[in-house]
Design a protein around this motif. Structure first.
Motif, PDB file in Angstrom:
ATOM      1  N   THR A   1      -7.994   6.167  -5.465  1.00  0.00           N
ATOM      2  CA  THR A   1      -7.759   7.587  -5.248  1.00  0.00           C
ATOM      3  C   THR A   1      -7.411   8.232  -6.575  1.00  0.00           C
ATOM      4  N   ILE A   2      -7.959   9.422  -6.795  1.00  0.00           N
ATOM      5  CA  ILE A   2      -7.619  10.158  -8.013  1.00  0.00           C
ATOM      6  C   ILE A   2      -7.060  11.530  -7.646  1.00  0.00           C
ATOM      7  N   PRO A   3      -6.103  11.983  -8.435  1.00  0.00           N
ATOM      8  CA  PRO A   3      -5.598  13.334  -8.201  1.00  0.00           C
ATOM      9  C   PRO A   3      -6.506  14.354  -8.877  1.00  0.00           C
ATOM     10  N   VAL A   4      -6.767  15.458  -8.197  1.00  0.00           N
ATOM     11  CA  VAL A   4      -7.488  16.585  -8.796  1.00  0.00           C
ATOM     12  C   VAL A   4      -6.409  17.609  -9.123  1.00  0.00           C
ATOM     13  N   LYS A   5      -6.319  17.965 -10.410  1.00  0.00           N
ATOM     14  CA  LYS A   5      -5.222  18.833 -10.857  1.00  0.00           C
ATOM     15  C   LYS A   5      -5.742  20.185 -11.327  1.00  0.00           C
ATOM     16  N   ASN A   6      -4.891  21.191 -11.228  1.00  0.00           N
ATOM     17  CA  ASN A   6      -5.227  22.512 -11.753  1.00  0.00           C
ATOM     18  C   ASN A   6      -4.887  22.562 -13.248  1.00  0.00           C
ATOM     19  N   ASP A   7      -5.066  23.701 -13.872  1.00  0.00           N
ATOM     20  CA  ASP A   7      -4.816  23.848 -15.307  1.00  0.00           C
ATOM     21  C   ASP A   7      -3.359  23.603 -15.686  1.00  0.00           C
ATOM     22  N   GLU A   8      -2.447  23.765 -14.729  1.00  0.00           N
ATOM     23  CA  GLU A   8      -1.024  23.545 -15.002  1.00  0.00           C
ATOM     24  C   GLU A   8      -0.613  22.095 -14.767  1.00  0.00           C
ATOM     25  N   GLY A   9      -1.567  21.239 -14.367  1.00  0.00           N
ATOM     26  CA  GLY A   9      -1.269  19.826 -14.135  1.00  0.00           C
ATOM     27  C   GLY A   9      -0.749  19.519 -12.746  1.00  0.00           C
ATOM     28  N   GLN A  10      -0.771  20.489 -11.856  1.00  0.00           N
ATOM     29  CA  GLN A  10      -0.328  20.271 -10.490  1.00  0.00           C
ATOM     30  C   GLN A  10      -1.480  19.705  -9.658  1.00  0.00           C
ATOM     31  N   VAL A  11      -1.157  18.744  -8.811  1.00  0.00           N
ATOM     32  CA  VAL A  11      -2.173  18.167  -7.937  1.00  0.00           C
ATOM     33  C   VAL A  11      -2.547  19.198  -6.880  1.00  0.00           C
ATOM     34  N   ILE A  12      -3.847  19.495  -6.797  1.00  0.00           N
ATOM     35  CA  ILE A  12      -4.313  20.429  -5.766  1.00  0.00           C
ATOM     36  C   ILE A  12      -4.976  19.695  -4.605  1.00  0.00           C
TER      37      ILE A  12
ATOM     38  N   VAL B   1       0.839  -1.199   0.000  1.00  0.00           N
ATOM     39  CA  VAL B   1       0.000   0.000   0.000  1.00  0.00           C
ATOM     40  C   VAL B   1       0.876   1.252   0.000  1.00  0.00           C
ATOM     41  N   GLU B   2       1.886   1.281   0.851  1.00  0.00           N
ATOM     42  CA  GLU B   2       2.764   2.450   0.945  1.00  0.00           C
ATOM     43  C   GLU B   2       3.517   2.684  -0.364  1.00  0.00           C
ATOM     44  N   GLU B   3       4.020   1.607  -0.979  1.00  0.00           N
ATOM     45  CA  GLU B   3       4.741   1.749  -2.255  1.00  0.00           C
ATOM     46  C   GLU B   3       3.830   2.291  -3.350  1.00  0.00           C
ATOM     47  N   LYS B   4       2.611   1.747  -3.443  1.00  0.00           N
ATOM     48  CA  LYS B   4       1.680   2.214  -4.473  1.00  0.00           C
ATOM     49  C   LYS B   4       1.265   3.660  -4.235  1.00  0.00           C
ATOM     50  N   TRP B   5       1.073   4.038  -2.958  1.00  0.00           N
ATOM     51  CA  TRP B   5       0.685   5.411  -2.650  1.00  0.00           C
ATOM     52  C   TRP B   5       1.829   6.371  -2.984  1.00  0.00           C
ATOM     53  N   GLN B   6       3.065   5.994  -2.652  1.00  0.00           N
ATOM     54  CA  GLN B   6       4.211   6.847  -2.975  1.00  0.00           C
ATOM     55  C   GLN B   6       4.354   7.010  -4.490  1.00  0.00           C
ATOM     56  N   GLN B   7       4.121   5.934  -5.242  1.00  0.00           N
ATOM     57  CA  GLN B   7       4.174   6.016  -6.714  1.00  0.00           C
ATOM     58  C   GLN B   7       3.097   6.970  -7.237  1.00  0.00           C
ATOM     59  N   ALA B   8       1.898   6.904  -6.665  1.00  0.00           N
ATOM     60  CA  ALA B   8       0.816   7.802  -7.084  1.00  0.00           C
ATOM     61  C   ALA B   8       1.194   9.255  -6.796  1.00  0.00           C
ATOM     62  N   LEU B   9       1.764   9.506  -5.616  1.00  0.00           N
ATOM     63  CA  LEU B   9       2.190  10.867  -5.270  1.00  0.00           C
ATOM     64  C   LEU B   9       3.267  11.369  -6.235  1.00  0.00           C
ATOM     65  N   ILE B  10       4.262  10.537  -6.517  1.00  0.00           N
ATOM     66  CA  ILE B  10       5.367  10.928  -7.402  1.00  0.00           C
ATOM     67  C   ILE B  10       4.872  11.148  -8.829  1.00  0.00           C
ATOM     68  N   ASN B  11       4.053  10.201  -9.321  1.00  0.00           N
ATOM     69  CA  ASN B  11       3.588  10.256 -10.714  1.00  0.00           C
ATOM     70  C   ASN B  11       2.332  11.095 -10.906  1.00  0.00           C
ATOM     71  N   LYS B  12       1.768  11.577  -9.801  1.00  0.00           N
ATOM     72  CA  LYS B  12       0.511  12.334  -9.861  1.00  0.00           C
ATOM     73  C   LYS B  12      -0.556  11.524 -10.597  1.00  0.00           C
TER      74      LYS B  12
END
Length: 171
Positions: free
Chosen positions: A107-118, A73-84
């Protein structure tokens, strides 16, 4: 822009309806900031885990995850954070009574117009019954193969195209 008292009341009522809806769903629902710090956890998840929002943010949630599943779980979560990117993982968690059940975390990332996870929005769904069914089916298949493999007769199965998908070991 200053809102009128009527607009304020409508907003409060809308927020209350939304919270009632989210808390009524059979899923655990949460939201976190870009770094994974929880900003919201629905009542169902808080009640089930017997944790507070503050305890979620101090790492107590990881203590609920089955020890053998924690690293995955921790490895997959860290990969999601790194890869957005999205996080999808099956794992076991223990409830307030100490009983482990299977869950599917998404879990899904919500991103702004610049592609940054908000923020991150996630659900955790109880899949314990499905896992029990899968385990029972796998055990049934294992027993079938064991019996078929000790039979002196040839036993085989084929798929809908007529292709063999199992042939026993005839000695």
């Amino acid at each position: 822009m200053i809102e009128s008292p009527e607009e304020d009341l409508r907003k409060i009522e809308s927020d209350q309806r939304f919270r009632i809806l989210i808390d009524s769903l059979p899923h655990f629902i949460w939201e976190s900031g870009p770094d994974g710090t929880y900003s919201y956890v629905n009542k169902r998840f808080l009640d089930w885990s017997a944790l507070t929002l503050e305890q979620f943010n101090t790492g107590r949630l990881s203590k609920l995850i089955y020890p053998d599943d924690n690293k995955k779980v921790e490895e997959k979560w860290q990969q999601a954070l790194i890869n957005k990117s999205e996080f999808n993982c099956e794992y076991r968690m223990k409830d307030a009574d100490g009983i482990y059940l299977w869950f599917l975390g998404k879990t899904i990332p919500v991103k702004n117009d610049e592609g940054q996870v908000i923020k991150w929005v996630g659900t955790t769904t109880n899949i314990n019954e499905q896992k029990k069914i899968e385990e029972a089916r796998a055990e049934s298949e294992r027993q079938f193969r064991l019996l078929a493999d000790i039979m002196p007769q040839q036993v085989w199965t084929a798929n809908e195209k007529g292709e063999l998908d199992y042939v026993n070991l005839v000695t």
